[in-house]
Design a protein around this motif. Structure first.
Motif, PDB file in Angstrom:
ATOM      1  N   ARG A  47     -22.930  -8.901  -1.984  1.00 11.99           N
ATOM      2  CA  ARG A  47     -22.862  -7.731  -2.847  1.00 11.99           C
ATOM      3  C   ARG A  47     -22.659  -6.445  -1.807  1.00 11.99           C
ATOM      4  N   LYS A  48     -22.202  -5.463  -2.265  1.00 14.25           N
ATOM      5  CA  LYS A  48     -21.820  -4.222  -1.717  1.00 14.25           C
ATOM      6  C   LYS A  48     -22.367  -2.933  -2.583  1.00 14.25           C
ATOM      7  N   ASN A  49     -22.761  -2.046  -2.072  1.00 21.90           N
ATOM      8  CA  ASN A  49     -23.047  -0.797  -2.907  1.00 21.90           C
ATOM      9  C   ASN A  49     -21.943  -0.256  -3.252  1.00 21.90           C
ATOM     10  N   VAL A  50     -22.027   0.652  -4.335  1.00 21.08           N
ATOM     11  CA  VAL A  50     -20.721   0.983  -5.025  1.00 21.08           C
ATOM     12  C   VAL A  50     -20.091   2.077  -4.254  1.00 21.08           C
ATOM     13  N   GLU A  51     -20.604   2.944  -3.294  1.00 22.75           N
ATOM     14  CA  GLU A  51     -19.979   3.776  -2.306  1.00 22.75           C
ATOM     15  C   GLU A  51     -19.283   2.763  -1.189  1.00 22.75           C
ATOM     16  N   GLN A  52     -19.690   1.977  -0.744  1.00 22.58           N
ATOM     17  CA  GLN A  52     -19.418   0.869   0.352  1.00 22.58           C
ATOM     18  C   GLN A  52     -17.911   0.199  -0.696  1.00 22.58           C
ATOM     19  N   PHE A  53     -18.335  -0.367  -1.618  1.00 21.44           N
ATOM     20  CA  PHE A  53     -17.038  -0.974  -2.143  1.00 21.44           C
ATOM     21  C   PHE A  53     -16.026  -0.065  -2.409  1.00 21.44           C
ATOM     22  N   HIS A  54     -16.249   1.211  -2.791  1.00 20.47           N
ATOM     23  CA  HIS A  54     -15.355   2.224  -3.212  1.00 20.47           C
ATOM     24  C   HIS A  54     -14.332   2.521  -1.992  1.00 20.47           C
ATOM     25  N   ASP A  55     -15.065   2.716  -0.949  1.00 22.92           N
ATOM     26  CA  ASP A  55     -14.487   3.099   0.421  1.00 22.92           C
ATOM     27  C   ASP A  55     -13.724   2.021   1.141  1.00 22.92           C
ATOM     28  N   GLN A  56     -14.281   0.692   0.842  1.00 26.58           N
ATOM     29  CA  GLN A  56     -13.388  -0.403   1.399  1.00 26.58           C
ATOM     30  C   GLN A  56     -12.116  -0.819   0.666  1.00 26.58           C
ATOM     31  N   VAL A  57     -12.329  -0.956  -0.544  1.00 24.25           N
ATOM     32  CA  VAL A  57     -11.257  -1.054  -1.458  1.00 24.25           C
ATOM     33  C   VAL A  57     -10.209   0.009  -1.208  1.00 24.25           C
ATOM     34  N   LYS A  58     -10.611   1.059  -1.191  1.00 21.19           N
ATOM     35  CA  LYS A  58      -9.516   2.232  -0.858  1.00 21.19           C
ATOM     36  C   LYS A  58      -8.837   1.902   0.398  1.00 21.19           C
ATOM     37  N   GLN A  59      -9.613   1.525   1.541  1.00 20.97           N
ATOM     38  CA  GLN A  59      -9.009   1.211   2.707  1.00 20.97           C
ATOM     39  C   GLN A  59      -7.980   0.164   2.751  1.00 20.97           C
ATOM     40  N   GLN A  60      -8.468  -0.794   1.951  1.00 23.13           N
ATOM     41  CA  GLN A  60      -7.610  -2.101   1.728  1.00 23.13           C
ATOM     42  C   GLN A  60      -6.401  -1.727   0.994  1.00 23.13           C
ATOM     43  N   LEU A  61      -6.415  -0.913  -0.067  1.00 18.41           N
ATOM     44  CA  LEU A  61      -5.397  -0.374  -0.769  1.00 18.41           C
ATOM     45  C   LEU A  61      -4.410   0.375   0.351  1.00 18.41           C
ATOM     46  N   GLU A  62      -4.853   1.204   1.041  1.00 21.15           N
ATOM     47  CA  GLU A  62      -4.256   1.912   2.236  1.00 21.15           C
ATOM     48  C   GLU A  62      -3.220   0.868   3.057  1.00 21.15           C
ATOM     49  N   SER A  63      -4.002  -0.213   3.621  1.00 27.56           N
ATOM     50  CA  SER A  63      -3.501  -1.031   4.474  1.00 27.56           C
ATOM     51  C   SER A  63      -2.433  -1.862   3.645  1.00 27.56           C
ATOM     52  N   PHE A  64      -2.721  -2.299   2.230  1.00 27.35           N
ATOM     53  CA  PHE A  64      -1.786  -2.850   1.551  1.00 27.35           C
ATOM     54  C   PHE A  64      -0.587  -2.122   1.231  1.00 27.35           C
ATOM     55  N   ASN A  65      -0.621  -0.822   1.131  1.00 25.55           N
ATOM     56  CA  ASN A  65       0.442   0.025   0.796  1.00 25.55           C
ATOM     57  C   ASN A  65       1.503   0.026   2.140  1.00 25.55           C
ATOM     58  N   GLN A  66       0.883  -0.368   3.440  1.00 21.19           N
ATOM     59  CA  GLN A  66       1.621  -0.262   4.538  1.00 21.19           C
ATOM     60  C   GLN A  66       2.678  -1.310   4.685  1.00 21.19           C
ATOM     61  N   ILE A  67       2.369  -2.490   3.750  1.00 19.64           N
ATOM     62  CA  ILE A  67       3.452  -3.585   3.469  1.00 19.64           C
ATOM     63  C   ILE A  67       4.663  -3.140   3.120  1.00 19.64           C
ATOM     64  N   GLU A  68       5.528  -3.602   4.146  1.00 23.18           N
ATOM     65  CA  GLU A  68       7.065  -2.894   3.621  1.00 23.18           C
ATOM     66  C   GLU A  68       7.967  -4.189   3.524  1.00 23.18           C
ATOM     67  N   PHE A  69       8.902  -4.291   2.783  1.00 23.39           N
ATOM     68  CA  PHE A  69       9.805  -5.464   2.539  1.00 23.39           C
ATOM     69  C   PHE A  69      11.212  -4.725   2.910  1.00 23.39           C
ATOM     70  N   GLN A  70      11.752  -5.062   3.861  1.00 21.09           N
ATOM     71  CA  GLN A  70      13.092  -4.782   4.266  1.00 21.09           C
ATOM     72  C   GLN A  70      13.992  -4.751   3.264  1.00 21.09           C
ATOM     73  N   PRO A  71      14.725  -3.614   2.973  1.00 14.81           N
ATOM     74  CA  PRO A  71      15.819  -3.664   2.059  1.00 14.81           C
ATOM     75  C   PRO A  71      16.789  -4.703   2.449  1.00 14.81           C
ATOM     76  N   ILE A  72      17.457  -5.213   1.375  1.00 16.70           N
ATOM     77  CA  ILE A  72      18.893  -6.014   1.516  1.00 16.70           C
ATOM     78  C   ILE A  72      20.053  -5.156   1.823  1.00 16.70           C
ATOM     79  N   THR A  73      20.685  -5.304   2.939  1.00 22.66           N
ATOM     80  CA  THR A  73      21.712  -4.421   3.232  1.00 22.66           C
ATOM     81  C   THR A  73      22.935  -5.385   3.827  1.00 22.66           C
TER      82      THR A  73
END
Length: 262
Positions: A47-73
């Motif tokens: 389990r996680k308390n609500v605050e921990q869960f919120h902070d960790q999910v937010k951090q994971q989303l930020e990390s996830f958002n860093q994933i980039e796919f190189q455009p086709i050129t």
């Protein structure tokens, strides 16, 4: 404090919503609740308390958002075209070099044959000229020496034999010329056969179909070998659907409000 952050179970004394279950093996639909909820349904679960869960999910989303796919050129295509041109130039240079050597070798062989034939021609022509030089005084029979006259008489007596010998020599010379011509044709036929063989193998190997159906297995890992673009999309969709769990609107509000303070 908003009432929505309190447990709605009438038996739990409106306790504060405190935990979220993150256990992978949890089959309970209600993932969020108070301490009593977790004692009843998630006692052994992670389990996680609500605050921990919120902070960790937010951090994971930020990390996830860093994933980039190189455009086709066009860079890949341009690089491929350049490399193909270089390979083609190298291939043509090698072919030109090899055939230049073959041409040089054949020319040397034919030059050697022609040189021998030329030597024979010069010898025959010189011999004939010598014979003619000895007979050039035929118009001065009455004034030439006895020795010169004897040479004319000897030529007269053996003229048929001499002509026959020179005729045979001329035929042999013509035969030798024909042999050289035949050798030249034979060399050309061999060269043509080599070219035809090369072109057949080239046409069999260098086709778009042959390249398309190459499995390129040396570049693949077990994971990559079965991961086409469509499969990659399906893979992402399947992992997303597998991790979803049911949450109705009231539960979404409950989770959202539990993160907000009065």
């Amino acid at each position: 404090m908003n009432s929505m952050i309190n447990c709605q179970n009438p038996n739990h004394d409106s306790q504060r919503i405190k935990y979220i279950c993150v256990d992978p093996i949890c089959q309970t639909q209600q993932k969020i609740g108070c301490a009593d909820c977790f004692l009843e349904d998630h006692v052994t679960h992670q389990r996680k308390n609500v605050e921990q869960f919120h902070d960790q999910v937010k951090q994971q989303l930020e990390s996830f958002n860093q994933i980039e796919f190189q455009p086709i050129t066009n860079a890949i295509q341009q690089d491929l075209e350049k490399q193909i041109e270089n390979e083609l130039e190298n291939c043509l240079s090698c072919i030109t070099y090899r055939f230049t050597n073959i041409k040089s070798d054949l020319k040397n062989l034919l030059d050697g044959e022609n040189e021998k034939l030329q030597e024979s021609y010069n010898a025959l022509q010189q011999s004939k000229n010598n014979e003619l030089d000895q007979m050039k005084n035929v118009n001065d029979i009455l004034s030439i020496s006895q020795e010169e006259l004897n040479e004319l008489v000897k030529f007269y007596q053996e003229s048929s034999k001499i002509q026959n010998n020179y005729s045979k020599a001329s035929e042999i010379f013509a035969d030798e010329k024909q042999k050289i011509k035949q050798k030249k044709q034979k060399y050309l036929q061999k060269l043509r056969a080599i070219m035809q063989g090369l072109m057949k193998e080239f046409n069999d190997l260098m086709t778009t179909k042959n390249l398309q159906y190459d499995d390129f297995s040396e570049f693949e890992t077990p994971q990559k070998s079965s991961m086409s673009p469509n499969k990659m999309t399906s893979f992402v969709e399947s992992t997303r659907s597998q991790r979803r769990y049911y949450m109705n609107q009231s539960k979404k509000l409950l989770f959202g409000n539990s993160l907000r303070k009065e």
